[in-house]
Scaffold this motif. Sequence first.
Motif, short mmCIF file in Angstrom:
data_model
loop_
_atom_site.label_atom_id
_atom_site.label_comp_id
_atom_site.label_asym_id
_atom_site.label_seq_id
_atom_site.Cartn_x
_atom_site.Cartn_y
_atom_site.Cartn_z
N VAL A 35 -2.72 -5.43 15.43
CA VAL A 35 -3.84 -6.78 15.99
C VAL A 35 -4.33 -6.35 17.45
O VAL A 35 -5.62 -6.54 17.64
CB VAL A 35 -3.22 -7.78 15.72
N ASP A 36 -3.53 -5.96 18.19
CA ASP A 36 -3.79 -5.96 19.75
C ASP A 36 -4.60 -4.81 19.83
O ASP A 36 -5.79 -4.79 20.66
CB ASP A 36 -2.49 -5.72 20.44
N ILE A 37 -4.45 -3.51 19.26
CA ILE A 37 -5.38 -2.49 19.56
C ILE A 37 -6.61 -2.77 18.90
O ILE A 37 -7.82 -2.32 19.37
CB ILE A 37 -4.65 -1.09 19.03
N THR A 38 -6.57 -3.41 17.72
CA THR A 38 -8.12 -3.63 17.24
C THR A 38 -9.01 -4.50 18.02
O THR A 38 -10.08 -4.21 18.23
CB THR A 38 -7.91 -4.43 15.75
N LYS A 39 -8.17 -5.71 18.82
CA LYS A 39 -8.86 -6.38 19.57
C LYS A 39 -9.30 -5.51 20.86
O LYS A 39 -10.36 -5.73 21.21
CB LYS A 39 -7.82 -7.62 20.19
N ARG A 40 -8.61 -4.88 21.37
CA ARG A 40 -8.87 -3.90 22.34
C ARG A 40 -10.18 -3.13 22.10
O ARG A 40 -11.29 -3.04 22.82
CB ARG A 40 -7.97 -3.06 22.99
N VAL A 41 -10.16 -2.51 20.88
CA VAL A 41 -11.25 -1.54 20.46
C VAL A 41 -12.41 -2.37 20.33
O VAL A 41 -13.66 -1.96 20.81
CB VAL A 41 -10.84 -0.87 19.36
N ASN A 42 -12.53 -3.37 19.73
CA ASN A 42 -13.75 -4.43 19.60
C ASN A 42 -14.13 -4.98 21.02
O ASN A 42 -15.36 -4.87 21.11
CB ASN A 42 -13.19 -5.51 18.51
N THR A 43 -13.34 -5.07 21.72
CA THR A 43 -13.84 -5.57 23.24
C THR A 43 -14.54 -4.62 23.99
O THR A 43 -15.56 -4.75 24.47
CB THR A 43 -12.62 -6.30 23.95
N TYR A 100 -12.98 5.57 25.18
CA TYR A 100 -12.59 6.15 23.75
C TYR A 100 -11.34 7.01 23.79
O TYR A 100 -10.77 6.89 22.93
CB TYR A 100 -13.79 7.05 23.39
N THR A 101 -11.38 8.02 24.84
CA THR A 101 -10.13 8.82 24.84
C THR A 101 -8.84 8.05 25.00
O THR A 101 -7.70 8.31 24.30
CB THR A 101 -10.31 9.72 25.98
N GLU A 111 -14.96 5.67 14.00
CA GLU A 111 -13.69 6.78 13.96
C GLU A 111 -12.45 6.00 14.61
O GLU A 111 -11.27 6.21 14.06
CB GLU A 111 -14.07 7.88 14.75
N LEU A 112 -12.42 5.13 15.47
CA LEU A 112 -11.33 4.58 15.99
C LEU A 112 -10.93 3.40 15.07
O LEU A 112 -9.78 3.54 14.86
CB LEU A 112 -11.67 4.01 17.33
N MET A 113 -12.01 2.86 14.37
CA MET A 113 -11.20 1.71 13.33
C MET A 113 -10.98 2.55 12.05
O MET A 113 -9.56 1.97 11.61
CB MET A 113 -12.52 1.03 13.07
N ASN A 114 -11.15 3.53 11.68
CA ASN A 114 -10.62 4.30 10.68
C ASN A 114 -9.17 4.91 11.07
O ASN A 114 -8.32 4.75 10.34
CB ASN A 114 -11.50 5.40 10.12
N TYR A 173 -16.08 -1.96 22.41
CA TYR A 173 -17.41 -1.82 21.88
C TYR A 173 -18.19 -2.92 22.16
O TYR A 173 -19.47 -2.61 22.33
CB TYR A 173 -16.91 -1.78 20.27
N MET A 174 -17.68 -4.07 22.16
CA MET A 174 -18.79 -5.20 22.56
C MET A 174 -19.23 -4.84 23.93
O MET A 174 -20.40 -5.45 23.91
CB MET A 174 -17.75 -6.54 22.63
N PHE A 175 -18.75 -4.32 24.84
CA PHE A 175 -19.45 -3.97 26.12
C PHE A 175 -19.81 -2.74 26.33
O PHE A 175 -20.15 -2.13 27.10
CB PHE A 175 -18.13 -4.30 27.10
N ASN A 176 -20.28 -2.32 25.14
CA ASN A 176 -20.91 -0.83 25.12
C ASN A 176 -20.11 0.27 25.63
O ASN A 176 -20.71 1.12 26.31
CB ASN A 176 -22.38 -0.85 25.63
N GLN A 177 -18.90 0.40 25.42
CA GLN A 177 -18.14 1.42 26.03
C GLN A 177 -18.08 2.47 25.03
O GLN A 177 -17.51 3.58 25.47
CB GLN A 177 -16.57 0.91 26.54
N PHE A 178 -18.24 2.39 23.61
CA PHE A 178 -18.15 3.25 22.62
C PHE A 178 -19.34 3.49 21.98
O PHE A 178 -20.34 2.55 22.05
CB PHE A 178 -17.14 2.90 21.53
#
Length: 51
Positions: A19-27, A4-5, A41-44, A29-34
Motif C-alpha cells: 500500500v505504501d509503495i503504491t501510494k509513493r509511486v502514484n504520488t 524511477y530508479t 512498469e513499476l505498477m506491474n 507519477y502525479m507530479f510528472n516524475q515518471f
Amino acid sequence: MTAYTLSKKFVMAKTYTKVDITKRVNTFYMFNQFEQAEYEELMNLIETTYA
C-alpha cells in the motif's frame, strides 16, 4: 539517481508495504516524475513482487 530508479529499488527490496509503495509511486507519477511506460512498469513490478 532518479525517482524511477529509487522507486524500483524500494519495490525490489520490499522496503515498504504494498500500500505504501503504491501510494509513493502514484504520488511521483502525479507530479510528472515518471514517464507513462515507467509508471506502468513499476505498477506491474509491485503486483508481481508483492503477490
